[in-house]
Scaffold this motif. Structure first.
Motif, short mmCIF file in Angstrom:
data_model
loop_
_atom_site.label_atom_id
_atom_site.label_comp_id
_atom_site.label_asym_id
_atom_site.label_seq_id
_atom_site.Cartn_x
_atom_site.Cartn_y
_atom_site.Cartn_z
N GLY A 43 0.85 -1.11 0.21
CA GLY A 43 0.10 0.07 0.11
C GLY A 43 0.72 1.50 -0.28
O GLY A 43 0.29 2.26 -0.03
N LYS A 44 2.06 1.33 0.07
CA LYS A 44 2.95 2.54 0.04
C LYS A 44 3.24 2.81 -1.37
O LYS A 44 3.03 2.06 -2.38
N PRO A 45 3.30 3.98 -1.64
CA PRO A 45 3.70 4.61 -3.07
C PRO A 45 4.69 4.15 -3.61
O PRO A 45 5.68 3.71 -2.90
N LYS A 46 4.47 3.70 -4.96
CA LYS A 46 5.71 3.09 -5.80
C LYS A 46 5.90 3.81 -6.96
O LYS A 46 4.95 4.25 -7.89
N TRP A 47 7.24 4.48 -6.91
CA TRP A 47 7.78 5.33 -7.95
C TRP A 47 8.64 4.64 -9.03
O TRP A 47 9.09 3.91 -8.58
N ASP A 48 8.35 4.90 -10.22
CA ASP A 48 9.29 4.42 -11.42
C ASP A 48 10.68 4.86 -11.33
O ASP A 48 11.69 4.39 -11.78
N GLY A 49 10.90 5.96 -10.72
CA GLY A 49 12.35 6.55 -10.37
C GLY A 49 12.26 7.11 -9.02
O GLY A 49 11.83 6.41 -8.14
N ILE A 50 13.02 8.09 -8.86
CA ILE A 50 13.09 8.80 -7.60
C ILE A 50 11.67 9.49 -7.12
O ILE A 50 10.92 9.86 -8.12
N ASP A 51 11.30 9.25 -5.85
CA ASP A 51 10.06 9.83 -5.53
C ASP A 51 9.81 11.30 -5.77
O ASP A 51 10.92 12.03 -5.53
N GLY A 52 8.59 11.44 -6.29
CA GLY A 52 8.34 12.88 -6.51
C GLY A 52 8.83 13.50 -7.81
O GLY A 52 8.48 14.40 -8.23
N GLU A 53 9.86 12.61 -8.54
CA GLU A 53 10.26 13.15 -9.82
C GLU A 53 9.91 12.22 -10.96
O GLU A 53 9.92 12.54 -12.24
N GLY A 54 9.48 11.07 -10.65
CA GLY A 54 9.04 10.02 -11.76
C GLY A 54 7.51 10.01 -11.85
O GLY A 54 6.91 10.94 -11.00
N SER A 55 7.04 9.00 -12.28
CA SER A 55 5.69 8.61 -12.27
C SER A 55 5.32 7.56 -11.04
O SER A 55 6.17 6.74 -10.87
N LEU A 56 4.19 7.83 -10.43
CA LEU A 56 3.87 7.07 -9.45
C LEU A 56 2.96 5.70 -10.23
O LEU A 56 2.04 5.89 -11.25
N LEU A 57 3.51 4.54 -9.90
CA LEU A 57 3.09 3.29 -10.42
C LEU A 57 1.82 2.82 -9.59
O LEU A 57 1.74 3.12 -8.31
N MET A 58 0.90 2.07 -10.13
CA MET A 58 -0.30 1.46 -9.49
C MET A 58 0.28 0.25 -8.92
O MET A 58 1.41 -0.43 -9.03
N GLU A 59 -0.22 -0.28 -7.72
CA GLU A 59 0.35 -1.27 -6.58
C GLU A 59 0.37 -2.79 -7.61
O GLU A 59 1.58 -3.21 -7.37
N ASN A 60 -0.41 -2.92 -8.49
CA ASN A 60 -0.25 -4.11 -9.12
C ASN A 60 0.41 -3.97 -10.41
O ASN A 60 -0.13 -4.96 -11.23
N VAL A 61 1.02 -3.08 -10.88
CA VAL A 61 1.71 -2.91 -12.35
C VAL A 61 2.46 -4.04 -12.39
O VAL A 61 3.42 -4.70 -11.47
N ALA A 62 2.31 -4.77 -13.63
CA ALA A 62 3.34 -5.85 -14.04
C ALA A 62 4.48 -5.46 -14.55
O ALA A 62 4.64 -4.25 -14.84
#
Length: 178
Positions: free
Chosen positions: A159-178
């Motif tokens: 349930g924690k935020p999941k970033w594709d790169g550095i937090d706040g600088e990239g895109s926020l990913l969905m929890e269940n992204v494959a």
């Protein structure tokens, strides 16, 4: 046994390596940490990190031999070595060279435990080295998010935020992204 940088051992006079009886007497020891073999020991003066994260980048995976790394960020002044600075080795992963050229990775020369990643002003510590007295102390280091989650090798449905790169600088990913 420590690997020196081209400017000699001037790093030993800077935080967190600087150590004197006067420094030790003034330092507010909140948490103790050490490498696997115990040759390197340090203290933290804060109850909690500035921020804590799980890093899933490929570099962390390779250098730590694990699917991700738990990192806690502190000011270098919040850390003080009690012993073991002569048992440190430095690795600059960007250039793939040995030496205390910032930013660099700091490890025990004997057991090879990663101690921390040293930046110019900050220290990225590994909470698994800390001797927490209880669950409340450990919980203060609980990560707020995941970074470089797009490079993960295992899903972490927390349930924690999941970033594709550095937090706040990239895109926020969905929890269940494959």
């Amino acid at each position: 046994m420590a690997t020196e940088c081209s400017s000699g051992e001037s790093w030993k006079q800077q935080p967190p390596y600087r150590h004197s009886k006067e420094d030790a007497a003034k330092f507010d020891k909140k948490h103790e940490a050490s490498c696997h073999c115990g040759r390197v020991k340090y203290w933290l003066s804060r109850d909690a990190p500035l921020v804590a994260k799980y890093c899933h980048c490929r570099g962390c995976q390779v250098l730590h031999g694990a699917p991700f790394q738990w990192a806690a960020i502190f000011h270098k002044e919040d850390m003080m070595f009690e012993n073991g600075t002569d048992n440190l080795v430095f690795y600059q992963s960007g250039e793939q060279t040995l030496g205390h050229d910032l930013p660099c990775k700091v490890s025990c020369a004997y057991c090879r435990s990663p101690i921390f990643d040293e930046g110019r002003r900050m220290a990225l510590l590994f909470p698994t080295l800390i001797k927490f007295a209880n669950k409340a102390e450990r919980d203060a280091f609980y990560p707020q998010c995941h970074i470089f989650y797009s490079q993960r090798v295992v899903d972490i449905p927390d349930g924690k935020p999941k970033w594709d790169g550095i937090d706040g600088e990239g895109s926020l990913l969905m929890e269940n992204v494959a």
